[in-house]
Design an enzyme around this catalytic site. Structure first.
Site, PDB file in Angstrom:
ATOM      1  CB  CYS A  78      -0.997   0.117   1.170  1.00  0.00           C
ATOM      2  SG  CYS A  78      -1.892   1.485   1.382  1.00  0.00           S
ATOM      3  CB  CYS A 132      -0.706   2.742   4.054  1.00  0.00           C
ATOM      4  SG  CYS A 132      -2.079   1.914   2.961  1.00  0.00           S
ATOM      5  CG  ASP A 133       3.031   1.090   4.308  1.00  0.00           C
ATOM      6  OD1 ASP A 133       2.830   1.355   5.571  1.00  0.00           O
ATOM      7  OD2 ASP A 133       2.871   0.090   4.032  1.00  0.00           O
TER       8      ASP A 133
HETATM    9  P1  FAD Z   1     -10.663  -5.303   7.003  1.00  0.00           P
HETATM   10  O1  FAD Z   1      -9.682  -4.296   7.779  1.00  0.00           O
HETATM   11  O2  FAD Z   1     -10.088  -6.206   6.037  1.00  0.00           O
HETATM   12  O3  FAD Z   1     -11.062  -6.166   8.385  1.00  0.00           O
HETATM   13  C1  FAD Z   1     -12.187  -6.964   7.993  1.00  0.00           C
HETATM   14  C2  FAD Z   1     -12.224  -8.161   9.094  1.00  0.00           C
HETATM   15  O4  FAD Z   1     -13.446  -8.913   8.920  1.00  0.00           O
HETATM   16  C3  FAD Z   1     -10.921  -8.799   9.511  1.00  0.00           C
HETATM   17  O5  FAD Z   1     -10.699  -8.904  10.753  1.00  0.00           O
HETATM   18  C4  FAD Z   1     -11.539 -10.229   9.213  1.00  0.00           C
HETATM   19  O6  FAD Z   1     -10.835 -11.436  10.022  1.00  0.00           O
HETATM   20  C5  FAD Z   1     -12.974 -10.256   9.334  1.00  0.00           C
HETATM   21  N1  FAD Z   1     -13.700 -11.195   8.603  1.00  0.00           N
HETATM   22  C6  FAD Z   1     -13.435 -11.621   7.290  1.00  0.00           C
HETATM   23  N2  FAD Z   1     -14.462 -12.545   6.976  1.00  0.00           N
HETATM   24  C7  FAD Z   1     -15.169 -12.748   8.083  1.00  0.00           C
HETATM   25  C8  FAD Z   1     -16.001 -13.749   8.464  1.00  0.00           C
HETATM   26  N3  FAD Z   1     -16.504 -14.781   7.488  1.00  0.00           N
HETATM   27  N4  FAD Z   1     -16.589 -13.828   9.675  1.00  0.00           N
HETATM   28  C9  FAD Z   1     -16.251 -12.952  10.464  1.00  0.00           C
HETATM   29  N5  FAD Z   1     -15.147 -12.101  10.381  1.00  0.00           N
HETATM   30  C10 FAD Z   1     -14.668 -12.125   9.062  1.00  0.00           C
HETATM   31  N6  FAD Z   1      -5.205   2.188   5.423  1.00  0.00           N
HETATM   32  C11 FAD Z   1      -5.009   3.610   5.861  1.00  0.00           C
HETATM   33  O7  FAD Z   1      -5.973   4.205   6.010  1.00  0.00           O
HETATM   34  N7  FAD Z   1      -3.959   3.833   6.293  1.00  0.00           N
HETATM   35  C12 FAD Z   1      -2.747   3.157   6.547  1.00  0.00           C
HETATM   36  O8  FAD Z   1      -1.766   3.545   6.913  1.00  0.00           O
HETATM   37  C13 FAD Z   1      -2.992   1.610   6.184  1.00  0.00           C
HETATM   38  N8  FAD Z   1      -1.799   0.634   6.409  1.00  0.00           N
HETATM   39  C14 FAD Z   1      -2.123  -0.454   6.055  1.00  0.00           C
HETATM   40  C15 FAD Z   1      -1.156  -1.232   6.089  1.00  0.00           C
HETATM   41  C16 FAD Z   1      -1.093  -2.612   5.934  1.00  0.00           C
HETATM   42  C17 FAD Z   1      -0.110  -3.642   5.952  1.00  0.00           C
HETATM   43  C18 FAD Z   1      -2.475  -3.216   5.141  1.00  0.00           C
HETATM   44  C19 FAD Z   1      -2.595  -4.555   4.625  1.00  0.00           C
HETATM   45  C20 FAD Z   1      -3.557  -2.137   4.875  1.00  0.00           C
HETATM   46  C21 FAD Z   1      -3.238  -0.744   5.403  1.00  0.00           C
HETATM   47  N9  FAD Z   1      -4.068   0.072   5.114  1.00  0.00           N
HETATM   48  C22 FAD Z   1      -4.304   1.392   5.297  1.00  0.00           C
HETATM   49  C23 FAD Z   1      -5.419  -0.350   4.629  1.00  0.00           C
HETATM   50  C24 FAD Z   1      -6.611  -0.686   5.642  1.00  0.00           C
HETATM   51  O9  FAD Z   1      -6.403  -1.583   6.412  1.00  0.00           O
HETATM   52  C25 FAD Z   1      -8.063  -1.032   4.969  1.00  0.00           C
HETATM   53  O10 FAD Z   1      -8.470  -0.159   3.983  1.00  0.00           O
HETATM   54  C26 FAD Z   1      -9.092  -1.319   6.089  1.00  0.00           C
HETATM   55  O11 FAD Z   1      -8.682  -1.968   7.193  1.00  0.00           O
HETATM   56  C27 FAD Z   1     -10.204  -1.955   5.531  1.00  0.00           C
HETATM   57  O12 FAD Z   1     -11.275  -2.135   6.450  1.00  0.00           O
HETATM   58  P2  FAD Z   1     -12.330  -3.192   6.503  1.00  0.00           P
HETATM   59  O13 FAD Z   1     -13.163  -2.842   7.644  1.00  0.00           O
HETATM   60  O14 FAD Z   1     -13.113  -3.037   5.064  1.00  0.00           O
HETATM   61  O15 FAD Z   1     -11.985  -4.720   6.577  1.00  0.00           O
END
Ligand code: FAD
Ligand code: NDP
Length: 330
Positions: A146, A149-150
């Site tokens: 990303c 992000c980084d």
């Molecule tokens: P996610 O964060 O993907 O969370 C989804 C959750 O749902 C997970 O815990 C998963 O286990 C759970 N889940 C999935 N399927 C099921 C199921 N069937 N039953 C129950 N639970 C389930 N964004 C920024 O804005 N700033 C940053 O600095 C940044 N740094 C990042 C660094 C890294 C290494 C990564 C990988 C991403 C980064 N991002 C950053 C991006 C950001 O993390 C994502 O955009 C954000 O977390 C997405 O949020 P979400 O709620 O859609 O899902």
């Protein structure tokens, strides 16, 4: 045992799931949140639990550790009244309401473990990685998936950087990284870009970008602490070489966590849940989607949180309409 019924359930525990839960709980809808147990490869809290400093989430002028931010969101959901269950959901049935939900281990039973009148799907996505030799040492010590992000961290300032991929993300991320790096090398495995014409043109014309066609990375190299080079092979000539680079950014696509809803809700050609533009509504009334599972463009914590808020407000409106309809038919 009879299924446990709730007006609304949230599946997923990243910024989207918790923001939805906070809003739903404050609307007195007593949401249940299934936070997952290493669901889709992530701990409860989601993708941010795999990173260190988050510097672009508003409200934290000095930045915040990803894990801490997610602990705070979880605590806020609970304090507002959400019930959080550390369970992975392995099956849902949205063909009729109330929607049926099965927790992991119960998917073979006819009876669901839970039911809900409305559902928020916030299961997230995962960035594809290549798992090159050396990647385990340098992941988050030079390797990232990303750029937004980084990219701004000090180890990348005025240093040569590498982006892998030839799509719109690679083009966008490479151009973004030119703000920080001295030079950005884009490694494209074929002889052409997949990116849209306009993005490709912008990428190829950028003075700080060099696009290397037919080239794939083979090794992530470094001093044991930080990445300093990427070894590559030319897929046509088989020539091997090394590019000095302090950063390697994957932009080879993401996989939305759509397994639960595949075949039940409309997905786009890349597998993301389709929502009506400007809302979180899917084609299934009562089923709302938020966060990275429905967003292939922005993929940020704050945009996920924003869409979680939208899903909660849409679900609240849906449930109150259901209640009015029920009252009218009495
Ligand atoms: P996610 O964060 O993907 O969370 C989804 C959750 O749902 C997970 O815990 C998963 O286990 C759970 N889940 C999935 N399927 C099921 C199921 N069937 N039953 C129950 N639970 C389930 N964004 C920024 O804005 N700033 C940053 O600095 C940044 N740094 C990042 C660094 C890294 C290494 C990564 C990988 C991403 C980064 N991002 C950053 C991006 C950001 O993390 C994502 O955009 C954000 O977390 C997405 O949020 P979400 O709620 O859609 O899902
Ligand atoms: P894409 O699937 O479009 O592109 C992935 C790129 O990575 C392709 O060039 C692909 O190569 C390459 N790739 C895949 N696997 C490997 C591998 N193992 N080794 C080397 N290269 C690899 O993903 P994007 O994330 O770029 O885009 C996803 C969607 O989001 C698209 O629809 C895109 O248009 C959209 N998007 C739009 C943006 C915008 O409008 N500004 C910004 C970002 C994304 P190959 O071509 O050979 O398969």
């Amino acid at each position: 045992m009879a299924p446990q019924h709730r007006q609304v359930a949230v599946i997923g525990s990243g910024p989207a799931g918790h923001t939805a839960a906070i809003y739903l709980a404050r609307a007195n809808l007593e949401p249940i949140v299934f936070e997952g147990m290493m669901a889709n490869g992530f701990a409860p809290g989601g993708q941010l639990t795999t990173t260190t400093d988050v510097e672009n989430f508003p409200g934290f002028p000095k930045g915040v550790m990803g894990g801490e931010l997610m602990d705070l969101m979880r605590a806020q959901s609970e304090n507002c009244g959400a019930v959080i269950e550390t369970e992975t959901i392995t099956k849902i049935d949205t063909s009729s309401r109330p929607f049926k939900i099965w927790r992991e281990g119960s998917e073979d039973q006819a009876e669901p473990t839970d039911t809900a009148d409305a559902l928020v799907i916030a299961t997230g996505a995962s960035a594809r990685r290549m798992y090159l030799p050396g990647e385990d040492i340098y992941w988050q010590n030079g390797i990232s998936a990303c750029a937004v992000c980084d990219g701004a961290v000090p180890i990348f300032r005025n240093k040569p950087l590498v982006v892998i991929g030839g799509g719109d993300s690679a083009a966008e991320e490479a151009i973004y990284l030119t703000k920080y790096g001295s030079m950005v090398h884009v490694l494209v495995r074929r002889d052409q870009l997949r990116a849209s014409k306009v993005m490709a043109k912008r990428l190829l014309a950028h003075p700080k970008v060099t696009v290397h066609f037919n080239v794939s990375p083979t090794d992530a190299l470094g001093d044991g602490n930080l990445l300093n080079a990427v070894a590559f092979v030319n897929n046509v000539t088989k020539e091997v070489g090394k590019i000095e680079a302090n950063g390697l950014f994957y932009a080879i696509g993401h996989d939305p966590a759509n397994a639960l809803v595949k075949g039940q809700v409309d997905l786009d050609e890349d597998g993301y849940i389709k929502t009506i533009p400007g809302s979180s509504e899917t084609n299934v009334p009562g089923l709302f989607a938020a966060g990275d599972v429905q967003d292939k463009r922005y993929r940020q914590a704050v945009t996920s949180a924003g869409s979680g808020c939208m899903a909660a407000l849409d679900a609240e409106r849906f449930l109150s309409e259901l209640e009015s309809e029920a009252a009218e038919t009495k």
